[in-house]
Design a protein around this motif. Structure first.
Motif, PDB file in Angstrom:
ATOM      1  N   ARG A 131     -20.113 -32.962 -45.641  1.00 25.19           N
ATOM      2  CA  ARG A 131     -20.525 -32.007 -44.616  1.00 25.19           C
ATOM      3  C   ARG A 131     -19.901 -30.640 -44.888  1.00 25.19           C
ATOM      4  O   ARG A 131     -18.710 -30.527 -45.147  1.00 25.19           O
ATOM      5  CB  ARG A 131     -20.112 -32.501 -43.228  1.00 25.19           C
TER       6      ARG A 131
ATOM      7  N   SER B 282     -19.603 -27.063 -42.954  1.00 25.43           N
ATOM      8  CA  SER B 282     -19.792 -26.359 -41.677  1.00 25.43           C
ATOM      9  C   SER B 282     -19.598 -24.864 -41.882  1.00 25.43           C
ATOM     10  O   SER B 282     -18.705 -24.431 -42.626  1.00 25.43           O
ATOM     11  CB  SER B 282     -18.806 -26.871 -40.622  1.00 25.43           C
TER      12      SER B 282
ATOM     13  N   GLN C 235     -22.071 -22.637 -35.308  1.00 27.64           N
ATOM     14  CA  GLN C 235     -22.539 -23.887 -34.717  1.00 27.64           C
ATOM     15  C   GLN C 235     -23.536 -24.591 -35.622  1.00 27.64           C
ATOM     16  O   GLN C 235     -24.340 -25.388 -35.154  1.00 27.64           O
ATOM     17  CB  GLN C 235     -23.199 -23.592 -33.357  1.00 27.64           C
ATOM     18  N   THR C 236     -23.490 -24.272 -36.921  1.00 35.56           N
ATOM     19  CA  THR C 236     -24.437 -24.868 -37.854  1.00 35.56           C
ATOM     20  C   THR C 236     -23.691 -25.565 -38.987  1.00 35.56           C
ATOM     21  O   THR C 236     -22.525 -25.264 -39.273  1.00 35.56           O
ATOM     22  CB  THR C 236     -25.380 -23.807 -38.440  1.00 35.56           C
ATOM     23  N   GLN C 237     -24.400 -26.475 -39.639  1.00 31.61           N
ATOM     24  CA  GLN C 237     -23.759 -27.313 -40.653  1.00 31.61           C
ATOM     25  C   GLN C 237     -24.809 -27.782 -41.653  1.00 31.61           C
ATOM     26  O   GLN C 237     -25.983 -27.986 -41.315  1.00 31.61           O
ATOM     27  CB  GLN C 237     -23.117 -28.520 -39.967  1.00 31.61           C
TER      28      GLN C 237
ATOM     29  N   TYR D  69     -28.110 -29.102 -39.724  1.00 28.42           N
ATOM     30  CA  TYR D  69     -27.535 -29.629 -38.487  1.00 28.42           C
ATOM     31  C   TYR D  69     -27.082 -28.453 -37.607  1.00 28.42           C
ATOM     32  O   TYR D  69     -26.714 -27.381 -38.100  1.00 28.42           O
ATOM     33  CB  TYR D  69     -26.332 -30.532 -38.779  1.00 28.42           C
ATOM     34  N   ARG D  70     -27.134 -28.682 -36.298  1.00 34.88           N
ATOM     35  CA  ARG D  70     -26.660 -27.710 -35.331  1.00 34.88           C
ATOM     36  C   ARG D  70     -25.941 -28.458 -34.220  1.00 34.88           C
ATOM     37  O   ARG D  70     -26.318 -29.581 -33.870  1.00 34.88           O
ATOM     38  CB  ARG D  70     -27.847 -26.914 -34.754  1.00 34.88           C
ATOM     39  N   LYS D  71     -24.912 -27.850 -33.668  1.00 32.61           N
ATOM     40  CA  LYS D  71     -24.169 -28.489 -32.577  1.00 32.61           C
ATOM     41  C   LYS D  71     -24.964 -28.325 -31.281  1.00 32.61           C
ATOM     42  O   LYS D  71     -25.300 -27.209 -30.872  1.00 32.61           O
ATOM     43  CB  LYS D  71     -22.776 -27.888 -32.435  1.00 32.61           C
TER      44      LYS D  71
ATOM     45  N   ARG E 215     -22.379 -32.184 -29.734  1.00 37.36           N
ATOM     46  CA  ARG E 215     -22.546 -33.186 -30.782  1.00 37.36           C
ATOM     47  C   ARG E 215     -23.422 -32.596 -31.879  1.00 37.36           C
ATOM     48  O   ARG E 215     -24.379 -31.859 -31.602  1.00 37.36           O
ATOM     49  CB  ARG E 215     -23.185 -34.468 -30.231  1.00 37.36           C
ATOM     50  N   TRP E 216     -23.101 -32.937 -33.123  1.00 35.37           N
ATOM     51  CA  TRP E 216     -23.914 -32.470 -34.233  1.00 35.37           C
ATOM     52  C   TRP E 216     -25.236 -33.223 -34.241  1.00 35.37           C
ATOM     53  O   TRP E 216     -25.260 -34.454 -34.194  1.00 35.37           O
ATOM     54  CB  TRP E 216     -23.184 -32.689 -35.558  1.00 35.37           C
TER      55      TRP E 216
END
Length: 422
Positions: free
Chosen positions: A373, A375, A380-382, A394-396, A400-401
């Motif tokens: 992962r 980040s 707030q993105t991954q 991915y975004r929080k 939660r992711w």
């Protein structure tokens, strides 16, 4: 008798628009072309420059002829350079083997006419001793900037050619030495004698070899029309009766399973009757937890959803996240959601190289790695790296992711999707 390929035509393609926010090759054969370039390049900086120039629309009209592809590329300094990429033509003997192989398989001709290059065509050609796609070091470069290896200009041309190959695999065949019209005429000529031979044998009541009869499909009566696919899945039976269910039987769960079976049967039928459909590889057997998530994608009722959550080892919110992942990419997407495994050194090196080359230095975000992962610092993105090397956005969400889209080969594209830029 003159050679029908003596005057193989040259094809010129107009300059393509900028490719910002997308990968250069979507088809597997376009990606194979780029792999040949990227595996052999000695200077990764030149590849980054080439990608940037191609994305910016700096590659002019592309001329394709046997053994060579040419374009004028506007460099970073606004100087125009003529760039050429060379690929060895197939010999006459190799073309003869390829045409003989393709003429015996009607499906290969049909795929080419649909602008497709299925893997089995390339595999059959390789079995006949003909390598259609370029391998390591097969793409040679010439540029008037006097670079002795691939430079940013020839790399940009290669990335642009990958986009052309996505649209038309005949571009590759022309580079290998044969134009589309002459190639198809030759395939048709080679197919006719076999059909005539089978027809003569039939008229004289002789036995027909099964392989010849199969290959001469054009003389067989036409197949019946493909039946229409029902608009909706069939209705599953109702278990709502006055009789009490037997101990341990949950009618709601059984109705749900029957409805899911009907939907899956409808999907398989629609896929099978879709034009251009090819049989997909058999998927690996699902674990009970994975199968529970798959079933939960069918919008079960509250009581069934609770049972599926328990069966998958998740709470209701965890099941909702798992369903979201499954809808983006099935079992591989679910694995990315739940795994935080360490990355092997070789895989980590490839991942870092992809991240380094995806952005220019002043555009690259600050990424902090943990397992598979990455980040974005302070954001707030991954990005998550799947086992197949693809990047998942991915975004929080509510602490939660959560996945926010399908995977991409290009980390910049995945991150743009995570940030809502696409």
């Amino acid at each position: 008798m003159s050679d029908p390929y003596e005057n193989t035509p040259e094809r010129t393609f107009a300059a393509l628009p900028p490719a910002s926010g997308r990968g250069f090759a979507q088809s597997w054969w376009g990606q194979a072309w780029l792999k040949s370039l990227e595996d052999a390049a000695l200077d990764s900086e030149q590849l980054r420059t080439g990608r940037r120039l191609a994305r910016a629309g700096a590659v002019g009209a592309v001329s394709v002829r046997p053994g060579r592809v040419t374009a004028v590329v506007q460099g970073s300094d606004r100087t125009a350079h003529r760039a050429d990429v060379l690929l060895q033509e197939l010999s006459g003997e190799q073309w003869d083997r390829f045409l003989g192989m393709a003429a015996e398989r009607v499906g290969h001709i049909a795929a080419l006419l649909d602008r497709e290059m299925p893997p089995h065509l390339v595999e059959d050609a390789a079995s006949a001793g003909v390598e259609l796609l370029p391998g390591l070091g097969d793409l040679e470069a010439e540029c008037d900037c006097d670079a002795w290896d691939h430079c940013g200009h020839t790399a940009a041309l290669c990335y642009q050619v990958a986009r052309l190959l996505d649209q038309d695999p005949f571009v590759l065949l022309l580079l290998r030495g044969r134009g589309e019209r002459g190639l198809l005429d030759e395939l048709q000529t080679r197919s006719v004698p076999r059909a005539e031979t089978v027809e003569v044998r039939q008229n004289t009541y002789e036995g027909v070899d099964a392989a010849e009869a199969y290959a001469a499909g054009e003389i067989l009566p036409p197949l019946p029309e493909v039946p229409a696919v029902p608009a909706e899945p069939g209705l599953s039976p109702s278990l709502d009766t006055e009789a009490a269910p037997a101990p341990g039987i949950d009618p709601a769960a059984l109705e749900f399973l029957a409805a899911q079976a009907a939907r899956e049967a409808h999907r398989l039928l629609a896929d099978a009757l879709r034009p251009g459909h090819e049989q997909r590889a058999v998927e690996a057997e699902l674990t009970p937890g994975q199968d529970a998530v798959r079933l939960a994608c069918g919008a079960p009722g509250a009581s069934v959803a609770v049972r599926l959550a328990e069966g998958s080892g998740r709470d209701r919110e965890g099941l909702a996240l798992a369903v979201r992942s499954w809808e983006y990419g099935g079992a591989p997407a679910l694995d990315v959601l739940e795994s935080d495994r360490p990355v092997e050194a070789e895989t980590l090196a490839r991942a870092r190289a992809a991240l380094e080359s995806a952005w220019e230095g002043d555009e690259r975000p600050v990424l902090r790695a943990s397992g598979n992962r990455w980040s974005v610092a302070g954001g707030q993105t991954q990005l998550r790296l799947g086992a197949d090397g693809r990047w998942w956005p991915y975004r929080k969400v509510r602490g939660r992711w959560a996945p926010v889209g399908p995977a991409s080969q290009d980390p910049a594209t995945a991150l743009a999707l995570a940030e809502g830029q696409e």
